[in-house]
Design an enzyme around this catalytic site. Structure first.
Site, PDB file in Angstrom:
ATOM      1  N   GLY C 147      40.454 100.355  26.386  1.00 14.50           N
ATOM      2  CA  GLY C 147      39.572  99.605  25.645  1.00 14.50           C
ATOM      3  C   GLY C 147      39.758  98.033  25.592  1.00 14.50           C
ATOM      4  N   CYS C 148      38.650  97.093  25.215  1.00 12.08           N
ATOM      5  CA  CYS C 148      39.012  95.667  25.495  1.00 12.08           C
ATOM      6  C   CYS C 148      40.018  95.347  24.409  1.00 12.08           C
ATOM      7  CB  CYS C 148      37.601  95.009  25.396  1.00 12.08           C
ATOM      8  SG  CYS C 148      36.766  95.619  23.888  1.00 12.08           S
ATOM      9  N   TYR C 149      40.026  95.377  23.028  1.00 18.09           N
ATOM     10  CA  TYR C 149      40.794  95.173  22.281  1.00 18.09           C
ATOM     11  C   TYR C 149      42.214  95.586  22.284  1.00 18.09           C
ATOM     12  CZ  TYR C 149      36.872  93.591  19.089  1.00 18.09           C
ATOM     13  OH  TYR C 149      35.788  93.070  18.371  1.00 18.09           O
ATOM     14  N   THR C 151      43.539  96.435  25.148  1.00 14.13           N
ATOM     15  CA  THR C 151      44.357  95.691  26.345  1.00 14.13           C
ATOM     16  C   THR C 151      44.726  94.339  26.147  1.00 14.13           C
ATOM     17  OG1 THR C 151      42.653  96.540  27.952  1.00 14.13           O
ATOM     18  CG2 THR C 151      43.807  94.481  28.516  1.00 14.13           C
ATOM     19  N   SER C 152      44.117  93.465  24.978  1.00 15.18           N
ATOM     20  CA  SER C 152      44.756  92.275  24.675  1.00 15.18           C
ATOM     21  C   SER C 152      45.777  92.594  23.749  1.00 15.18           C
ATOM     22  CB  SER C 152      43.447  91.375  23.940  1.00 15.18           C
ATOM     23  OG  SER C 152      43.388  92.168  22.766  1.00 15.18           O
TER      24      SER C 152
END
Lengths: 344, 344, 344, 344
Positions: C147-149, C151-152
């Site tokens: 997921g995007c969150y 990953t960060s």
């Protein structure tokens, strides 16, 4: 206190009417209706109103019954029967839609695809642009509140049209509107990632406001005027900028034209003609009822260029509607509309 | 590998040149200069480049010495002496400023307030709009890279001008540019709270790109063309939309004009003529070298309306400059410019 | 050339995959599918692709048949059966949805309300965060793209978690995501006038990425980690900023922690640890596969503060998926991902 | 009518004070000063005021002489001597800067690098947060108007702090502010293309509002409170969102905490505690004096999460200053502050 009701209160213009009427010293919000949200408090739809106005959304009949003046903000074709009922009940009716703006039924049919069902009703309609038709409005019961683009354009062009200094066939209007102009309804075009960092015209030379623009300019100029009108969707919430081009019949110094505008609009509270050298910017009229106008001449081509800016939701919709209400009831014309535009 | 150098690399166009050249398969970034930041790594000024290109900013002389081709992105008046030095050293020179765009020295003096100091140099300059002047550019050593507005307008108008279907005196251009067009320098106008949720024209009928626009349209049309040109500042980072109005000499179906455009631009990789019924939107060309054009006719007034959109920093500046470099060195014209525009 | 296919190509992640794969030197776009737009060219849905990729949208089966690797970008629950088919056909499968990210079936059931139907399939899934699980990915056929969150957050926390310097119970993550993170589907929240000039958290401490975040942090830290995670909707198109707070087990100089991060990430092309004193900003990674990380210590309270930024559509979705494809096929890991982030 | 004067009227807070005071029913704008624009009409600096207030900018002395109450909006260190003069002349003084907010001179010295020159003056200062210190303000002549971040945080935390339900050492505040918070002065950070489509924290755990936040929370909680505070620059014009995290001393149902907040703030006009399940959004308080607060509990980690939103220029600056003026002069506390927040 005037009792004001709003039919279609959960659309953007309806909500803006709430906001303005809640601050009006001589009017109170008597009833609000919505088809989609009937039974809910309007503050559930617009949490900005929470604790300030938690009125429950009712039906149209109830709005008419409880109000001295009814504002309708509906898709075209829906206001006509409501106006009939309201007038029959002795109420005043201000339509923010397109049903009572056009004098010529053929225009309505051509551009909106519908017919006027009650011609007698339309005989009594008045076009609600106070700076131009104040006296007629004051005597009327049924007002067609102008479209947002036509308001900016009529105010921007009136002094020049009346003075007869323009080639009537040369008028080109390039307008840009903030996204609230597209309303609260969802569309791919107004989906944030599609609309942000984007810009384009739409309905090129085919927008429904065209006949309304031409009706007023023709009336002011005393001759039939046909314009090219191209609107654009601007990635800001509010505001309209109309950049208007027209050929001067004969050479005129920009100072002369500016003087003409100052003479025409100098006494109007809500129209500000900027000094020569300044350029109108929508940011200076946001959240207010003002129209700022700047005058420019392209000496190389003999064209007048007028920049006219308004807040599409205030002077272009709800604010002007309240200005009309004030006229209908003999109140001070600026009552409830003294909002100072924020600088940012 | 072509050795490319950039003078004025820390301006927006300079930085964009870096970005594009770093992805170029047949060129390498040999040197970059900056007056304000000399001695620093460019990635200190633009942290987006960190780890990708940490080259140190040097002086102009060094850029010329180390490069086969020099890109200059400087205020007008500063490129002329640098071009002289570069050509004398046998290098090629592409100026992204205004010093080598205008053929008539009188235009340069009138609009920029300066004079050409070395007329012989200007005799060899070529206007770098590849889709129109490809052959000339290929043979040149000194290219005046077109302005952003003029690029969008020339590409949008070329087929109609060449076909001679327009009243040359009727052209009105209403352009809107993203804020990067104003450059990296600070100003109140581009301060975020003054620029966001704001919109207005600027330099109304007085912008310096006017003579450049007229030069190309006159050349294409074979007659002297004078236009009204009004730019607006658009609250987006990138992109130009030019909405262009002109009267048709005689009635023409929009299909005929569209066919004309398809014929003219059908073979061009970077010019996309949209299907009839579509409208060009800057969002579809952002971060790419494409120019999208849509064709409209206002049958009611007999006007052609062309909407032409580009990314002001790519096709309107750095991308076109690289396209010119490719021509100068006989590389495939699209080398390094195959960036697919992101949809959002 | 690897043949790549995309199921769900008209969602935002699907379109971004197209954009990236079209520029990939060792892969070609073999097929794209869409339920909503089957039979249309994808460039009708995304005019940015016009003339570059006008491939017609087909069905899922066709994508599987024509591709070596299938990317699926679908609502959760829909990828599982497709992965099964693809693997059975000897293809590789990269899921951009949530179906193959969570190791513990109970997590999937608790947060997504569904059950894994084919446990054997999930036994072979690999969590596709290349910087952490590169070796496993290279050997796999089925990748759950993060997921995007998460990953960060994983990239921002990995060095500290591995070093064991944090109180595992103290982690609070305040993330902000651009609006593309909400997808192409329409909603009132993402209607421009509701989303522009607005900001708020959503799904406070209840976002479905929570178990995925905890799974990775627990794995890295070697102990069960439970976090508070609050995402916010940021009025920009792209980008995620995660501001992460955690208590240091014992006092550590910021320089020591910075050195830890440089040691951990120094060899990673796509992770940039900023110098001390700098602060990560999403603008520096937009349209690129980079993750920028800045390290801060609040000495007054003994907390580490990490700021980790990515482009949610690239490193947070399509770019990372292509990075995984490169690993699956033994290509250079950065192939097709060398986009230099634009500075503006 | 109270005569109100503004020193530093051309800064953003100064201009906002003008806007609010111009609509105040019991105050008039008596004088405005500016160092940079002395001698000009303020409407030349802010054309939004044109025709509404064209008062000429004078010097500080004149403002003091002509006013009953002086608002100062100046860089820290400059208000102290002016307050002294104003009080000596029997006037009241409301400082929108930082000179009279901190009780402990050591805090002022540590965070602002200056010393209180007139300790006696500071002995009489009152911290102007009406919802907390109404009685003290009513008796004072010298008010330190709170900072924007501290206002959102104090209102968001007061009920929980007073109830003693939080672990005082666990408070983490992640705040996001619109760009007007950075003021009218130009900087690269607030240059439109650098600030638009960008987002990052700044002054991480080092912002000068930290001691002010801690002073109020300590006072409310009855014990020394140290917080981690990280502000972020949000690409909108106005508004602050503070997302505040703190550990609950013992498990509490969210309903209990919500009841606590409703009890504490139920009688406050300008503080709206949202219903459980709703989330505060800055768009609902823009251009108004409201503070919206939503309450959330992360049951998995035992943390309270409070979201507190204000308009940084109104409740966070000029509106609150007018609220303080009303208290100082015994006017209704909401006079001039009844602006209904627009929904868009």
């Amino acid at each position: 206190m005037i009792k004001a009701g709003i039919i279609g209160a959960t659309g953007y213009a309806g909500e803006e009417l709430c906001r303005i009427l809640l601050g009006h010293p001589q009017a109170e919000l008597a009833a609000v209706s919505s088809v989609s949200f009937a039974g809910k408090a309007i503050s559930e739809v617009y949490p900005s109103l929470r604790g300030i106005f938690d009125g429950v959304l009712t039906g149209e009949e109830e709005v008419i019954a409880r109000s001295d003046v009814i504002f309708a903000s509906l898709p075209h074709g829906l206001s006509e029967p409501l106006a009939e009922k309201a007038l029959a009940a002795g109420k005043k009716f201000i339509d923010l839609g397109a049903d009572f703006r056009l004098d010529d039924p053929a225009d309505y049919t051509q551009w909106y695809g519908l017919e006027y069902k009650n011609p007698g009703l339309h005989a009594g309609q008045v076009y609600g642009l106070p700076e131009l038709y104040r006296e007629k409005i004051a005597k009327a019961s049924l007002v067609g509140n102008p479209g947002c683009y036509p308001t900016s354009i009529a105010l921007g062009m009136a002094p020049a049209m009346k003075a007869g200094i323009l080639d009537a066939g040369s008028i080109i209007i390039d307008s840009k509107s903030g996204v609230t102009g597209a309303g609260r309804g969802l569309s791919q075009t107004t989906h944030y990632p599609d609309c942000n960092e984007a810009f384009s015209p739409y309905k090129v030379a085919a927008h429904r406001h065209t006949p309304e623009i031409e009706q007023t300019l023709s009336d002011l100029g005393g001759e039939k005027v046909t314009v090219t009108f191209v609107p654009h969707l601007l990635p800001v919430n509010r505001g309209i900028v109309s950049t208007i081009y027209a050929s001067l019949k004969k050479e005129l110094a920009v100072e002369e034209i500016h003087a003409l505008y100052k003479a025409a609009w100098g006494g109007e509270k809500f129209v500000r003609v900027l000094d020569l050298g300044q350029t109108a910017n929508l940011k200076n009229v946001k959240y207010s009822n003002y129209c700022d106008i700047s005058i420019h001449v392209d000496g190389r081509t003999g064209r007048l260029i007028v920049v006219s800016v308004i807040d599409n939701m205030v002077k272009g919709a709800a604010g002007q509607a309240v200005q009309n209400m004030n006229l209908l009831f003999g109140l001070p014309e600026a009552a409830g509309l003294e909002m100072v535009p924020p600088a940012f």
